[in-house]
Design an enzyme around this catalytic site. Sequence first.
Site, PDB file in Angstrom:
ATOM      1  N   ASP A 205       0.857  -1.192   0.000  1.00 11.19           N
ATOM      2  CA  ASP A 205       0.000   0.000   0.000  1.00 11.19           C
ATOM      3  C   ASP A 205       0.891   1.239   0.000  1.00 11.19           C
ATOM      4  OD1 ASP A 205      -1.677   2.100   0.345  1.00 11.19           O
ATOM      5  OD2 ASP A 205      -2.705   1.319   2.115  1.00 11.19           O
ATOM      6  N   ILE A 225      -0.282   9.577   8.397  1.00 10.84           N
ATOM      7  CA  ILE A 225      -0.925   8.671   9.362  1.00 10.84           C
ATOM      8  C   ILE A 225      -0.580   7.215   9.020  1.00 10.84           C
ATOM      9  CG2 ILE A 225      -2.813  10.279   9.845  1.00 10.84           C
ATOM     10  CD1 ILE A 225      -4.623   8.561   8.042  1.00 10.84           C
ATOM     11  N   GLY A 228      -4.357   1.781   8.081  1.00 15.61           N
ATOM     12  CA  GLY A 228      -5.328   1.058   8.909  1.00 15.61           C
ATOM     13  C   GLY A 228      -4.973  -0.426   8.984  1.00 15.61           C
TER      14      GLY A 228
HETATM   15  C1  LIG Z   1      -8.120  -3.053   1.034  1.00 12.20           C
HETATM   16  C2  LIG Z   1      -8.236  -1.982  -0.077  1.00 12.20           C
HETATM   17  C3  LIG Z   1      -9.144  -0.864   0.159  1.00 12.20           C
HETATM   18  C4  LIG Z   1      -8.748   0.056   1.259  1.00 12.20           C
HETATM   19  C5  LIG Z   1      -7.906   1.244   0.786  1.00 12.20           C
HETATM   20  C6  LIG Z   1      -7.348   1.975   1.966  1.00 12.20           C
HETATM   21  C7  LIG Z   1      -6.137   2.796   1.605  1.00 12.20           C
HETATM   22  C8  LIG Z   1      -5.305   3.144   2.838  1.00 12.20           C
HETATM   23  O1  LIG Z   1      -4.020   3.551   2.430  1.00 12.20           O
HETATM   24  C9  LIG Z   1      -5.999   4.244   3.635  1.00 12.20           C
HETATM   25  C10 LIG Z   1      -5.750   4.148   5.077  1.00 12.20           C
HETATM   26  O2  LIG Z   1      -5.141   3.234   5.589  1.00 12.20           O
HETATM   27  S1  LIG Z   1      -6.421   5.413   6.067  1.00 12.20           S
HETATM   28  C11 LIG Z   1      -5.923   4.956   7.719  1.00 12.20           C
HETATM   29  C12 LIG Z   1      -6.901   4.066   8.399  1.00 12.20           C
HETATM   30  N1  LIG Z   1      -8.191   4.678   8.603  1.00 12.20           N
HETATM   31  C13 LIG Z   1      -8.359   5.646   9.525  1.00 12.20           C
HETATM   32  O3  LIG Z   1      -7.430   6.066  10.184  1.00 12.20           O
HETATM   33  C14 LIG Z   1      -9.767   6.196   9.698  1.00 12.20           C
HETATM   34  C15 LIG Z   1     -10.060   6.458  11.145  1.00 12.20           C
HETATM   35  N2  LIG Z   1     -11.468   6.853  11.319  1.00 12.20           N
HETATM   36  C16 LIG Z   1     -11.884   8.135  11.260  1.00 12.20           C
HETATM   37  O4  LIG Z   1     -11.086   9.043  11.088  1.00 12.20           O
HETATM   38  C17 LIG Z   1     -13.358   8.403  11.416  1.00 12.20           C
HETATM   39  O5  LIG Z   1     -13.933   7.324  12.127  1.00 12.20           O
HETATM   40  C18 LIG Z   1     -14.120   8.551  10.057  1.00 12.20           C
HETATM   41  C19 LIG Z   1     -13.597   9.815   9.347  1.00 12.20           C
HETATM   42  C20 LIG Z   1     -13.934   7.323   9.167  1.00 12.20           C
HETATM   43  C21 LIG Z   1     -15.610   8.715  10.329  1.00 12.20           C
HETATM   44  O6  LIG Z   1     -15.784   9.729  11.276  1.00 12.20           O
HETATM   45  P1  LIG Z   1     -16.975  10.784  11.140  1.00 12.20           P
HETATM   46  O7  LIG Z   1     -16.857  11.518   9.846  1.00 12.20           O
HETATM   47  O8  LIG Z   1     -16.982  11.594  12.403  1.00 12.20           O
HETATM   48  O9  LIG Z   1     -18.236   9.849  11.020  1.00 12.20           O
HETATM   49  P2  LIG Z   1     -19.522   9.816  11.929  1.00 12.20           P
HETATM   50  O10 LIG Z   1     -20.169  11.176  11.925  1.00 12.20           O
HETATM   51  O11 LIG Z   1     -19.178   9.201  13.244  1.00 12.20           O
HETATM   52  O12 LIG Z   1     -20.435   8.779  11.163  1.00 12.20           O
HETATM   53  C22 LIG Z   1     -21.049   9.125   9.921  1.00 12.20           C
HETATM   54  C23 LIG Z   1     -21.629   7.885   9.307  1.00 12.20           C
HETATM   55  O13 LIG Z   1     -20.558   7.063   8.802  1.00 12.20           O
HETATM   56  C24 LIG Z   1     -20.532   5.793   9.480  1.00 12.20           C
HETATM   57  N3  LIG Z   1     -19.145   5.518   9.832  1.00 12.20           N
HETATM   58  C25 LIG Z   1     -18.422   6.096  10.810  1.00 12.20           C
HETATM   59  N4  LIG Z   1     -17.181   5.599  10.840  1.00 12.20           N
HETATM   60  C26 LIG Z   1     -17.110   4.674   9.864  1.00 12.20           C
HETATM   61  C27 LIG Z   1     -16.077   3.810   9.432  1.00 12.20           C
HETATM   62  N5  LIG Z   1     -14.869   3.789  10.019  1.00 12.20           N
HETATM   63  N6  LIG Z   1     -16.343   2.972   8.393  1.00 12.20           N
HETATM   64  C28 LIG Z   1     -17.560   2.965   7.797  1.00 12.20           C
HETATM   65  N7  LIG Z   1     -18.597   3.779   8.188  1.00 12.20           N
HETATM   66  C29 LIG Z   1     -18.351   4.617   9.205  1.00 12.20           C
HETATM   67  C30 LIG Z   1     -21.385   5.980  10.723  1.00 12.20           C
HETATM   68  O14 LIG Z   1     -21.971   4.755  11.129  1.00 12.20           O
HETATM   69  C31 LIG Z   1     -22.389   6.998  10.285  1.00 12.20           C
HETATM   70  O15 LIG Z   1     -23.425   6.358   9.549  1.00 12.20           O
HETATM   71  P3  LIG Z   1     -24.949   6.761   9.826  1.00 12.20           P
HETATM   72  O16 LIG Z   1     -24.988   8.262   9.843  1.00 12.20           O
HETATM   73  O17 LIG Z   1     -25.703   6.151   8.711  1.00 12.20           O
HETATM   74  O18 LIG Z   1     -25.258   6.181  11.163  1.00 12.20           O
END
Ligand SMILES: CCCCCCC[C@@H](O)CC(=O)SCCNC(=O)CCNC(=O)[C@H](O)C(C)(C)COP(=O)(O)OP(=O)(O)OC[C@H]1O[C@@H](n2cnc3c(N)ncnc32)[C@H](O)[C@@H]1OP(=O)(O)O
Length: 304
Positions: A205, A225, A228
Site C-alpha cells: 500500500d 498517518i 489502517g
Molecule cells: C483493502 C483496499 C481498500 C482500502 C484502501 C485503503 C487505503 C489506505 O491507504 C488508507 C488508510 O489506511 S487510512 C488509515 C486508516 N483509517 C483511519 O485512520 C480512519 C479512522 N477513522 C476516522 O477518522 C473516522 O472514524 C471517520 C472519518 C472514518 C468517520 O468519522 P466521522 O466523519 O466523524 O463519522 P460519523 O459522523 O461518526 O459517522 C457518519 C456515518 O458514517 C458511518 N461511519 C463512521 N465511521 C465509519 C467507518 N470507520 N467505516 C464505515 N462507516 C463509518 C457511521 O456509522 C455513520 O453512519 P450513519 O450516519 O448512517 O449512522
Amino acid sequence: MSSFKDPNAFADPEDSKLVAEAKKVTSEPEEYTYTERDVILYNLGIGATEKELQWTYEGDDQFAVLPTFGVVPQFAASSGLPLDWLPNYNPAKLLHGEQYLSIKAPIPTSGELVNEARLLEVLDKGKAAAVTTIVETRDKHTGKVIFENQSTMFIRGAGGFGGKRSGNDRGAASAANAPPKRSPDAVVEEKTSPSQAALYRLSGDSNPLHILPEFAAIGGFDKPILHGLCFMGIAGKHVLKTFGPYKDIKVRFAGVVYPGETIVTEMWKEGSKVIFSAKVKERNATVLAAGAATLVDGAAKAKL
Ligand SMILES: CCCCCCC[C@@H](O)CC(=O)SCCNC(=O)CCNC(=O)[C@H](O)C(C)(C)COP(=O)(O)OP(=O)(O)OC[C@H]1O[C@@H](n2cnc3c(N)ncnc32)[C@H](O)[C@@H]1OP(=O)(O)O
C-alpha cells in the site's frame, strides 16, 4: 458462471442508477505472487521482532505468516476498482473505514494467487461515501479459495449522490461486536515505531497519505498517518498471541494512528469469539472498534 463475472451479481434494488451502473463493472482477475521474503517484510511491518523467529526467520521450524497477511494479496485488486464516478472524488480524502478478512485455508509462506474483485455495497452518508469491495483470493494452481476480504473505504466529501444510507446485514463482516460490560479479559500494549508506515508500505500500500506530509495535509492531517491495515495487523497479532489462531477478523477504523504511538488492544473472550477494540495510549483515543475474531475450533489458549 462465477458471481464475479455476472454484472448483476451484487445488484441491490435500493441502489441509485449511478451506483447500479458502477456495480456492474467487472475486472480481469489479478495475480499476486509472493515469497518468504514478502512474508517476513509483512510480519516486520506489523511489529514482529528478531526474537520471534517463527515470524522473522525463514529457517525456523515454525516459520509462518501472521494471519492478517490475508489482506495483502488482494490489496491491489480491491483498491484498483474505479471510484472516480463518485461526485467530488478526491483520493486524499479517502480513509479506510472497515475491514473483514475470512481465512478459508492454511496460508502458504509463498505462492501464486489470483484475486477477483467487485463493488459489493455503496452507501451515501451525506458528507461521505462508504464503498465496500469484495475480493475472493484463490490459489492459482489448485483454484482453492484461501481468503475472502470485504474492505470499506470512507471517502470524505463524496456523498450526496442519492444512494441508500444503511447497509445490508453481511454477517460477521458487518457485526457491531459491542464489548461486554466487564473489564477486558486481556490487554496488550505495543509501541509502534516512527518508521512503521515507511516499513509497512513496502507490503503493497504505497498511498502517499502514509509518507508524504504535503499529501497528508490535503487529507486534513498535520503529518502522515499509519495504514489502517497496519494497526489492524498489530491488534490481530495481539489476539493471536493471547488466544491462538482465528479464521476470521473484522474491525472498524474509528480513529487515526500516527507512527510512533502506542496501540493498546483490549480483548474479551466470548465463546469462540474474541471481541476487541484498540486505543492510542498517548491520546486515549479509540482507533479500532467493533473488532472480533472467530477462533479456530479448540484453539483458544487455556490460560484465560
Ligand atoms: C483493502 C483496499 C481498500 C482500502 C484502501 C485503503 C487505503 C489506505 O491507504 C488508507 C488508510 O489506511 S487510512 C488509515 C486508516 N483509517 C483511519 O485512520 C480512519 C479512522 N477513522 C476516522 O477518522 C473516522 O472514524 C471517520 C472519518 C472514518 C468517520 O468519522 P466521522 O466523519 O466523524 O463519522 P460519523 O459522523 O461518526 O459517522 C457518519 C456515518 O458514517 C458511518 N461511519 C463512521 N465511521 C465509519 C467507518 N470507520 N467505516 C464505515 N462507516 C463509518 C457511521 O456509522 C455513520 O453512519 P450513519 O450516519 O448512517 O449512522
